[in-house]
Design a protein around this motif. Structure first.
Motif, PDB file in Angstrom:
ATOM      1  N   VAL A 169      13.086  -0.757  -5.621  1.00 14.06           N
ATOM      2  CA  VAL A 169      11.629  -0.840  -5.511  1.00 14.06           C
ATOM      3  C   VAL A 169      11.203  -0.212  -4.175  1.00 14.06           C
ATOM      4  O   VAL A 169      11.397  -0.806  -3.117  1.00 14.06           O
ATOM      5  N   PRO A 170      10.631   0.997  -4.179  1.00 13.44           N
ATOM      6  CA  PRO A 170      10.136   1.585  -2.928  1.00 13.44           C
ATOM      7  C   PRO A 170       8.828   0.908  -2.507  1.00 13.44           C
ATOM      8  O   PRO A 170       7.956   0.635  -3.338  1.00 13.44           O
ATOM      9  N   VAL A 171       8.701   0.645  -1.211  1.00 15.79           N
ATOM     10  CA  VAL A 171       7.488   0.046  -0.657  1.00 15.79           C
ATOM     11  C   VAL A 171       7.048   0.898   0.526  1.00 15.79           C
ATOM     12  O   VAL A 171       7.703   0.921   1.575  1.00 15.79           O
ATOM     13  N   ALA A 172       5.945   1.622   0.367  1.00 10.98           N
ATOM     14  CA  ALA A 172       5.415   2.467   1.443  1.00 10.98           C
ATOM     15  C   ALA A 172       4.394   1.673   2.247  1.00 10.98           C
ATOM     16  O   ALA A 172       3.596   0.909   1.683  1.00 10.98           O
ATOM     17  N   GLY A 194      -2.508   3.000  20.279  1.00 11.26           N
ATOM     18  CA  GLY A 194      -2.818   4.411  20.359  1.00 11.26           C
ATOM     19  C   GLY A 194      -2.299   5.249  19.209  1.00 11.26           C
ATOM     20  O   GLY A 194      -2.334   6.479  19.264  1.00 11.26           O
ATOM     21  N   GLY A 195      -1.841   4.608  18.135  1.00 10.23           N
ATOM     22  CA  GLY A 195      -1.336   5.411  17.026  1.00 10.23           C
ATOM     23  C   GLY A 195      -0.849   4.551  15.876  1.00 10.23           C
ATOM     24  O   GLY A 195      -1.292   3.414  15.699  1.00 10.23           O
ATOM     25  N   TRP A 196       0.086   5.080  15.116  1.00  5.84           N
ATOM     26  CA  TRP A 196       0.614   4.348  13.970  1.00  5.84           C
ATOM     27  C   TRP A 196       1.985   4.913  13.600  1.00  5.84           C
ATOM     28  O   TRP A 196       2.360   6.010  14.016  1.00  5.84           O
ATOM     29  N   SER A 197       2.730   4.137  12.858  1.00  6.80           N
ATOM     30  CA  SER A 197       3.995   4.606  12.299  1.00  6.80           C
ATOM     31  C   SER A 197       3.927   4.418  10.795  1.00  6.80           C
ATOM     32  O   SER A 197       3.033   3.743  10.275  1.00  6.80           O
ATOM     33  N   HIS A 198       4.873   5.016  10.085  1.00  2.00           N
ATOM     34  CA  HIS A 198       4.915   4.813   8.637  1.00  2.00           C
ATOM     35  C   HIS A 198       6.360   4.868   8.158  1.00  2.00           C
ATOM     36  O   HIS A 198       7.247   5.397   8.843  1.00  2.00           O
ATOM     37  N   ALA A 199       6.603   4.301   6.990  1.00  2.00           N
ATOM     38  CA  ALA A 199       7.948   4.263   6.427  1.00  2.00           C
ATOM     39  C   ALA A 199       7.862   3.924   4.948  1.00  2.00           C
ATOM     40  O   ALA A 199       6.834   3.437   4.457  1.00  2.00           O
ATOM     41  N   VAL A 200       8.967   4.180   4.257  1.00  5.61           N
ATOM     42  CA  VAL A 200       9.141   3.710   2.877  1.00  5.61           C
ATOM     43  C   VAL A 200      10.381   2.823   2.876  1.00  5.61           C
ATOM     44  O   VAL A 200      11.498   3.300   3.128  1.00  5.61           O
ATOM     45  N   ALA A 201      10.185   1.542   2.656  1.00  5.97           N
ATOM     46  CA  ALA A 201      11.304   0.612   2.552  1.00  5.97           C
ATOM     47  C   ALA A 201      11.860   0.692   1.131  1.00  5.97           C
ATOM     48  O   ALA A 201      11.109   0.587   0.156  1.00  5.97           O
ATOM     49  N   LEU A 202      13.148   0.916   1.025  1.00  6.97           N
ATOM     50  CA  LEU A 202      13.808   0.946  -0.278  1.00  6.97           C
ATOM     51  C   LEU A 202      14.413  -0.433  -0.502  1.00  6.97           C
ATOM     52  O   LEU A 202      15.388  -0.822   0.150  1.00  6.97           O
ATOM     53  N   CYS A 203      13.810  -1.165  -1.404  1.00  7.51           N
ATOM     54  CA  CYS A 203      14.130  -2.582  -1.578  1.00  7.51           C
ATOM     55  C   CYS A 203      14.866  -2.855  -2.886  1.00  7.51           C
ATOM     56  O   CYS A 203      14.775  -2.085  -3.851  1.00  7.51           O
ATOM     57  N   LEU A 236       1.879   6.570  -0.178  1.00  8.05           N
ATOM     58  CA  LEU A 236       1.225   5.270  -0.047  1.00  8.05           C
ATOM     59  C   LEU A 236       0.492   4.908  -1.338  1.00  8.05           C
ATOM     60  O   LEU A 236       0.514   3.751  -1.784  1.00  8.05           O
ATOM     61  N   ALA A 237      -0.159   5.888  -1.932  1.00  5.22           N
ATOM     62  CA  ALA A 237      -0.874   5.634  -3.183  1.00  5.22           C
ATOM     63  C   ALA A 237       0.094   5.273  -4.311  1.00  5.22           C
ATOM     64  O   ALA A 237      -0.237   4.476  -5.185  1.00  5.22           O
ATOM     65  N   ARG A 238       1.281   5.841  -4.288  1.00  6.07           N
ATOM     66  CA  ARG A 238       2.253   5.582  -5.351  1.00  6.07           C
ATOM     67  C   ARG A 238       3.046   4.299  -5.114  1.00  6.07           C
ATOM     68  O   ARG A 238       3.288   3.532  -6.041  1.00  6.07           O
ATOM     69  N   TRP A 239       3.478   4.083  -3.855  1.00  2.00           N
ATOM     70  CA  TRP A 239       4.416   2.996  -3.569  1.00  2.00           C
ATOM     71  C   TRP A 239       3.849   1.921  -2.653  1.00  2.00           C
ATOM     72  O   TRP A 239       4.544   0.953  -2.337  1.00  2.00           O
ATOM     73  N   GLY A 240       2.617   2.056  -2.220  1.00  4.12           N
ATOM     74  CA  GLY A 240       2.043   1.058  -1.329  1.00  4.12           C
ATOM     75  C   GLY A 240       1.410  -0.092  -2.092  1.00  4.12           C
ATOM     76  O   GLY A 240       1.241  -0.050  -3.311  1.00  4.12           O
ATOM     77  N   ASP A 241       1.047  -1.131  -1.356  1.00  6.97           N
ATOM     78  CA  ASP A 241       0.347  -2.264  -1.941  1.00  6.97           C
ATOM     79  C   ASP A 241      -1.041  -1.798  -2.405  1.00  6.97           C
ATOM     80  O   ASP A 241      -1.827  -1.272  -1.598  1.00  6.97           O
ATOM     81  N   SER A 242      -1.367  -1.990  -3.673  1.00 11.62           N
ATOM     82  CA  SER A 242      -2.611  -1.438  -4.228  1.00 11.62           C
ATOM     83  C   SER A 242      -3.842  -2.044  -3.567  1.00 11.62           C
ATOM     84  O   SER A 242      -4.836  -1.342  -3.336  1.00 11.62           O
ATOM     85  N   ASP A 243      -3.789  -3.326  -3.232  1.00 10.36           N
ATOM     86  CA  ASP A 243      -4.939  -3.953  -2.567  1.00 10.36           C
ATOM     87  C   ASP A 243      -5.142  -3.369  -1.175  1.00 10.36           C
ATOM     88  O   ASP A 243      -6.288  -3.116  -0.749  1.00 10.36           O
TER      89      ASP A 243
END
Length: 297
Positions: A66-69, A76-85, A250-257
């Motif tokens: 289950v990928p979770v983006a 001053g910024g942000w990070s991002h990742a896709v957790a492979l669960c 994010l649109a595919r694997w992120g939390d929809s809410d």
């Protein structure tokens, strides 16, 4: 960008040969990272196996993956990742109690490493194993004599071997392994391993800032290209293509809410009065990205 009809495996495979991306495996406080720099030789031994002169990555993508983006607001910024669960039932493992000799490393990425002795360090990570590998005739007896003991106890050879990079470090989870080869000093953009005992003692499967849904355990992470920095941390001008590419993930694997709330905040909606910590963190991401996105439109 994601194309119509692509499977999760297709999307993940596209990042394997991208030098701007990184992969990590392990648990909270102990893990390994894999990446390569532009121009560095990369050998594809199998569809999801990559080897460089400095290390190797083998991904074993299960049917219950289950990928979770997600994005995380930083100062001053942000990070991002896709957790492979994976679900807890298949992600949580029972580690060894103390150092254990595992025999030849039959799962090694390179054929020439498959007869080298592997030693589980017995770190008792919830979703993985950390091990050392060597065929050095002087080091194998030292590790054999340490079996049954605690890896970081006084007198253990493990801290010195790690500090001197005299052995391969192998980090494994139910989604694969990363190998950090011995003898090569760590450098930006390349494989590395890390063990922080004080963090491991917390017995967590992931950082509190990572919005992993209940019942899932992250066993690996994909770190796609960031729009403001290279994988080694060097700043770059805002890259709109990279930004849009992660928004598609994010649109595919992120939390929809969360994705829907982010869209509303970007459109100018006020932060809800009952906003919790995660909603406030999302608002920080929106604020951090707003200037860059607007300037590139």
């Amino acid at each position: 960008m994601i194309r119509d009809g692509q499977t999760n495996r297709d999307i993940l495979a596209a990042y394997l040969d991208d030098p701007a991306s990184r992969w990590s495996l392990g648990g909270f406080g102990a893990g390994a990272e894999f990446g390569h720099i532009p121009g560095e030789p990369v050998v594809a031994l199998e569809p999801f196996v990559r080897v460089t002169p400095r290390g190797a990555l083998r991904l074993e993508l299960s049917d219950d993956l289950v990928p979770v983006a997600y994005e995380t607001g930083l100062r001053g910024g942000w990070s991002h990742a896709v957790a492979l669960c994976r679900p807890e039932a298949t992600a949580l493992v029972r580690g060894a109690d103390g150092i254990v000799a595992c025999g030849p490393d039959a799962g090694a990425a390179r054929l020439e490493d498959r007869d080298a002795p592997l030693f589980d360090l017995g770190l008792d990570l919830p979703q993985g194993w950390a091990a050392l590998r060597t065929r050095d005739p002087h080091l194998v007896p030292r590790l054999q004599s340490a079996c049954g003991g605690v890896a970081f106890a006084p007198g253990s050879p493990v801290p010195g071997l790690l500090a001197d990079r005299r052995v391969d470090v192998v980090m494994m989870t139910p989604l694969g392994r990363i190998e950090v080869f011995a003898g090569i000093p760590p450098a930006a953009g390349g494989p590395r391993a890390y063990i922080a005992q004080e963090v491991m003692r917390l017995r967590r499967t992931h950082a509190a800032t990572a919005p992993i849904p209940p019942g899932l355990v992250p066993c690996a992470h994909l770190h796609p290209p960031h729009s403001l920095r290279e994988a080694d941390g060097r700043p770059i001008p805002f890259d709109r293509h990279r930004h849009d590419a992660f928004q598609a993930l994010l649109a595919r694997w992120g939390d929809s809410d969360a994705v829907a709330l982010k869209a509303r905040l970007r459109a100018g909606d006020a932060l809800p009065r009952d906003a919790d910590r995660r909603v406030r963190a999302l608002a920080r991401v929106v604020a951090a990205q707003a200037t860059w996105v607007s300037a590139s439109t």
